[in-house]
Design an enzyme around this catalytic site. Structure first.
Site, mmCIF file in Angstrom:
data_model
loop_
_atom_site.group_PDB
_atom_site.id
_atom_site.type_symbol
_atom_site.label_atom_id
_atom_site.label_comp_id
_atom_site.label_asym_id
_atom_site.label_seq_id
_atom_site.Cartn_x
_atom_site.Cartn_y
_atom_site.Cartn_z
ATOM 1 N N CYS A 1 -29.943 -47.277 6.592
ATOM 2 C CA CYS A 1 -28.734 -48.090 6.788
ATOM 3 C C CYS A 1 -27.718 -47.341 7.645
ATOM 4 O O CYS A 1 -27.408 -46.173 7.374
ATOM 5 C CB CYS A 1 -28.117 -48.435 5.440
ATOM 6 S SG CYS A 1 -26.525 -49.245 5.603
ATOM 7 N N ASP B 1 -26.881 -43.035 1.596
ATOM 8 C CA ASP B 1 -26.215 -44.087 2.383
ATOM 9 C C ASP B 1 -24.793 -44.344 1.907
ATOM 10 O O ASP B 1 -23.829 -44.117 2.632
ATOM 11 C CB ASP B 1 -27.027 -45.374 2.300
ATOM 12 C CG ASP B 1 -26.255 -46.537 2.886
ATOM 13 O OD1 ASP B 1 -25.797 -46.407 4.038
ATOM 14 O OD2 ASP B 1 -26.077 -47.555 2.191
ATOM 15 N N THR C 1 15.600 -39.702 34.402
ATOM 16 C CA THR C 1 16.712 -40.414 33.783
ATOM 17 C C THR C 1 16.243 -41.325 32.659
ATOM 18 O O THR C 1 15.393 -42.191 32.852
ATOM 19 C CB THR C 1 17.461 -41.242 34.842
ATOM 20 O OG1 THR C 1 17.859 -40.388 35.905
ATOM 21 C CG2 THR C 1 18.685 -41.907 34.233
ATOM 22 N N ASP D 1 9.355 -39.343 34.042
ATOM 23 C CA ASP D 1 10.580 -39.749 34.723
ATOM 24 C C ASP D 1 11.695 -38.841 34.231
ATOM 25 O O ASP D 1 11.557 -38.202 33.182
ATOM 26 C CB ASP D 1 10.938 -41.199 34.374
ATOM 27 C CG ASP D 1 10.109 -42.195 35.171
ATOM 28 O OD1 ASP D 1 9.453 -41.767 36.128
ATOM 29 O OD2 ASP D 1 10.125 -43.375 34.812
ATOM 30 N N ASP E 1 -15.527 -54.886 4.005
ATOM 31 C CA ASP E 1 -15.092 -53.525 3.750
ATOM 32 C C ASP E 1 -15.851 -52.456 4.524
ATOM 33 O O ASP E 1 -15.566 -51.270 4.371
ATOM 34 C CB ASP E 1 -15.197 -53.211 2.254
ATOM 35 C CG ASP E 1 -14.303 -54.115 1.425
ATOM 36 O OD1 ASP E 1 -13.182 -54.395 1.869
ATOM 37 O OD2 ASP E 1 -14.746 -54.563 0.356
ATOM 38 N N CYS E 2 -16.842 -52.849 5.317
ATOM 39 C CA CYS E 2 -17.563 -51.831 6.084
ATOM 40 C C CYS E 2 -17.942 -52.400 7.441
ATOM 41 O O CYS E 2 -17.852 -53.599 7.684
ATOM 42 C CB CYS E 2 -18.801 -51.348 5.334
ATOM 43 S SG CYS E 2 -20.117 -52.565 5.236
ATOM 44 N N ASP F 1 10.454 -45.261 31.159
ATOM 45 C CA ASP F 1 11.149 -46.199 30.277
ATOM 46 C C ASP F 1 10.473 -47.556 30.206
ATOM 47 O O ASP F 1 10.942 -48.453 29.524
ATOM 48 C CB ASP F 1 12.609 -46.355 30.691
ATOM 49 C CG ASP F 1 12.758 -46.887 32.112
ATOM 50 O OD1 ASP F 1 11.739 -47.314 32.695
ATOM 51 O OD2 ASP F 1 13.887 -46.864 32.635
ATOM 52 N N CYS G 1 -24.477 -47.819 7.958
ATOM 53 C CA CYS G 1 -23.078 -48.056 7.574
ATOM 54 C C CYS G 1 -22.176 -46.858 7.851
ATOM 55 O O CYS G 1 -21.131 -46.974 8.484
ATOM 56 C CB CYS G 1 -22.993 -48.422 6.089
ATOM 57 S SG CYS G 1 -23.428 -50.121 5.736
#
Length: 760
Positions: free
Chosen positions: A412, A739, A458, A456, A16-17, A653, A414
């Site tokens: 830390c 932190d 066209t 471009d 998660d980190c 395109d 994080c």
């Protein structure tokens, strides 16, 4: 590394980190046989290039499991390969997979078939029972997750310690130490495993040293509270990270689970994932489309907002392309499936975004390098703070050790490390939901730095197909001129003929019967209507058949001067009228170009069309034009713009002008969800709107502002608490809040990018 190389992709549970991702990256790289690793905390995925060796994958699984994370394959072939060998290799090791995922397995994806396998991987991740279970676990409420249960247990132990401490004051220190160990032991175990895997300065190690040191100096109660606050911070990080992932995973739910397939003259309900390419399906009014396809029969308004962000329903009929996940309006449609479920628009969008999230931006790479030096430096400073004053200046050991321990927690990285990837992941997800596909953080940063945009003409600034703009009646009424011209063009596939037929259909013109139709190469088309000889063709050829008056010639010349193609109708030996056609600008072209100009960008049009037509279109859009260009000319002009100091984006395109797209700092493909629009260039507009280019620029600039805000939050809070801790104003509790609090604030700030339109 020699020999065959495989590429395996995994879902990582409990990551998660950014420090989690760094630990996993370092640990897996140390496995013998691993060539390269790419870990995305925001997508919760890991891609590993490794030797084609049966011992490598079990070693990877064991190493990641030892760090406390769950690992499950993201490719459908895993179970088919050898579930038995996987059980033997992965379920019998000393450190079982932590987290909620106990689904062991591995996948081998050959490098040259990576794209196909990732497609199937994503599909299987949401269609197979095991993968579905993984998805359910990722969506579980926080109190049912491993981190949630540990936090609750630690909180209960801490509350119990307070109660027992009041009843038995003499044992209070021991009671709080035991309460602290409930939360600290899992943290310490992860710290040791991370150190053995090559990450000695992990947040878990800093936390373990700080908590143990606090107990040593008699601050057991505070140590227990710090551990509890640390676990709360980790839990909040997980919840915030889950929200970011859910924004892109929610796209998967757009595709219905079943479809009505036509087989042997009957309609049968089948799983959407089983639809083969070429199958015919029925889509009822109000239903979501189960597959990408081409309409065979029926007309309806299609709500494409879930896929492209288009706010208004788009009218579609036979021959038109439709996307999985869009919503049918009030008409029944029969479709021919053009892509398997693992390769439909939704699956490709998700795959591209997840791959993009694994590509680090320059700012992110810099922060990573900085944090690798920053954390050991802070640990050294903390050690000096704890020892120098008592040794050389007569300070109290307990006081300065306490301050040193607080500095460990402040150190830390994080919040700093997550500051960039969290913002970029949220931005990529937000863009994808609006039909803006950006291939990674590098491209996202570059788009915001663009100072010149070369379009471009066209199919990019214009619709890509001519339309009838003017009808002149010389000897017949305008309706008669259009009707007879359309009658001559019946059955022709020429773009100009299609323009005339479309206009006649739109105006509700009844076409007269025509006979003896003949195509005259390079001149026009002839035929007979009600016995009269008709001819429709160029003004030059028409003039040879029936002289035009000076006024008629002037009207035709005026249309030519506006860059329009003119066809003259001759009926019964006399000039009956004329039709003018031109490839008109897209409906949003003026708005899109103006938005870019208002943002301070130089806008230029590069086209191989004739100068007169190019200048007419450019004049309407208010931009400069370079016309009659070959592909190498466009590449040269892009190079010239760069030499003048411009950061150039080339918009096309995705098929033509490949040299210019490659030469530009950023290549942006514009298309309607085709493979080319999705797979080529650095970025793509799924819907093909000109305004999407300005939206990309705004999104990039907004993202960079968010990143700078995050860095200020992360470093600012640490700086403040660093000073106050040394001054003795704050201690361990505020240190851990500095932190985890900063990490949560940074993540929440990044999640703001998921909301609302991107504004300059």
């Amino acid at each position: 590394m020699t020999g065959p190389v495989r590429e395996s992709r995994y879902r990582v549970e409990g990551m998660d980190c950014a420090s989690c991702a760094a630990k996993i990256d370092t640990a897996v790289r140390r496995v013998v046989g691993v060539e390269d690793v790419s870990v995305s905390v925001t997508a919760a995925t890991m891609t590993v290039r490794h030797a084609e060796n049966d011992a490598v994958v079990p070693a990877i699984m064991q190493r990641v499991a030892g760090l406390g994370y769950g690992l499950s394959p993201l490719a459908g072939e895993a179970a088919a390969r050898s579930s038995a060998s996987n059980e033997h290799a992965c379920c019998g090791h000393a450190h079982p997979v932590s987290g909620d995922a106990q689904d062991h397995g591995h996948t081998h994806t050959h490098t040259h078939t990576h794209t196909q396998d990732v497609h199937s991987a994503h599909a299987s991740d949401h269609s197979k029972p095991g993968a579905a279970a993984n998805h359910e676990r990722r969506s579980a409420p926080w109190w049912r997750t491993r981190k949630g249960r540990l936090t609750i247990a630690c909180g209960v132990a801490l509350a119990g310690a307070y109660g027992l401490g009041k009843l038995f004051p003499a044992t209070e220190a021991w009671i709080f130490t035991l309460a602290m160990l409930v939360g600290l032991l899992p943290i310490a175990r992860r710290a040791v495993m991370a150190a053995l895997a090559g990450t000695p300065f992990s947040i878990e190690m800093l936390m373990t040293i700080a908590a143990a040191g606090a107990v040593f100096i008699g601050a057991g109660e505070e140590a227990a509270m710090v551990v509890f606050l640390f676990l709360i911070g980790e839990l909040l990080e997980g919840i915030a990270a889950g929200k970011a992932r859910a924004s892109i995973e929610a796209l998967t739910a757009l595709v219905p689970k079943t479809a009505l397939m036509e087989a042997d003259g009957r309609m049968t309900e089948v799983p959407a994932e089983s639809l083969p390419v070429g199958a015919t399906i029925l889509v009822r009014p109000g239903d979501r489309l189960a597959a990408d396809g081409v309409i065979l029969a029926g007309e309806s308004g299609i709500d494409e907002a879930p896929v492209t962000g288009e706010s208004a329903p788009v009218s579609k009929g036979p021959g038109d392309i439709v996307f999985a996940g869009t919503v049918n309006g009030d008409g029944a449609l029969r479709l021919r499936v053009t892509a398997a479920s693992a390769d439909n628009t939704i699956a490709r969008v998700i795959r591209l975004v997840e791959e993009a999230q694994e590509m680090k931006a320059p700012t992110e790479r810099f922060i990573d390098r900085f944090s690798r030096r920053y954390t050991p430096a802070v640990a050294l400073v903390a050690a000096l703070v704890a020892t120098v004053p008592p040794l050389f200046f007569g300070g109290l050991w307990q006081e300065w050790i306490y301050k040193g321990l607080a500095l460990l927690l402040i150190g830390c990285p994080c919040a700093l490390v997550i500051s960039t990837p969290a913002a970029i992941a949220a931005s990529l997800s937000a863009g994808a939901r609006r039909g803006l596909l950006i291939k990674g953080g590098v491209v996202l940063e570059s788009i915001g730095k663009v100072t010149a945009v070369a379009f471009d003409k066209t199919g990019t600034l214009t619709e890509g197909k001519p339309k009838v703009t003017d009808i002149l009646g010389f000897d017949l009424s305008e309706a008669e001129v259009l009707g007879q011209a359309a009658a001559l063009e019946q059955g022709s596939s020429h773009p100009l003929a299609q323009a005339i037929l479309s206009r006649a259909e739109a105006d509700g013109i009844a076409l007269p019967a025509v006979s003896d139709i003949k195509a005259l190469g390079g001149k026009g088309v002839s035929g007979r209507v009600a016995g009269a000889e008709l001819f429709l063709g160029s003004p030059q050829e028409a003039g040879r058949r029936a002289p035009l008056t000076a006024d008629e010639k002037a009207q035709v010349a005026a249309l030519h001067d506006k860059g329009k193609t003119v066809s003259v109708l001759i009926a019964g030996g006399r000039a009956a009228g004329a039709l003018a056609m031109r490839d008109e600008p897209r409906a949003d072209a003026v708005t899109g170009v103006k938005a870019l100009a208002d943002s301070g960008l130089r806008v230029i049009m590069l086209t191989g069309d004739n100068r007169r037509t190019a200048e007419a279109i450019a004049g309407r859009l208010g931009i400069e034009a370079r016309a009659e260009l070959l592909p190498e000319d466009k590449q040269r002009i892009v190079g010239e713009l760069k030499s003048e100091g411009y950061v150039v984006a080339k918009v096309g395109d995705g098929i033509n002008d490949a040299p210019a797209l490659a030469a530009a700092d950023v290549g942006i493909a514009v298309g309607g969800g085709t493979d080319v629009a999705l797979e080529t260039a650095d970025a793509a507009s799924l819907h093909g709107r000109v305004t999407d280019i300005a939206a990309m620029v705004r999104l990039s600039r907004r993202t960079m502002r968010n990143i700078y805000q995050n860095i200020v939050i992360a470093l600012g809070l640490k700086g403040v608490f660093l000073v106050t801790t040394i001054a003795g104003v704050t201690g361990l509790w505020p240190a851990i809040l500095a932190d985890t609090g900063a990490t949560v604030l940074v993540t929440i700030n990044a999640l703001r990018l998921l909301r609302g339109p991107a504004k300059a």
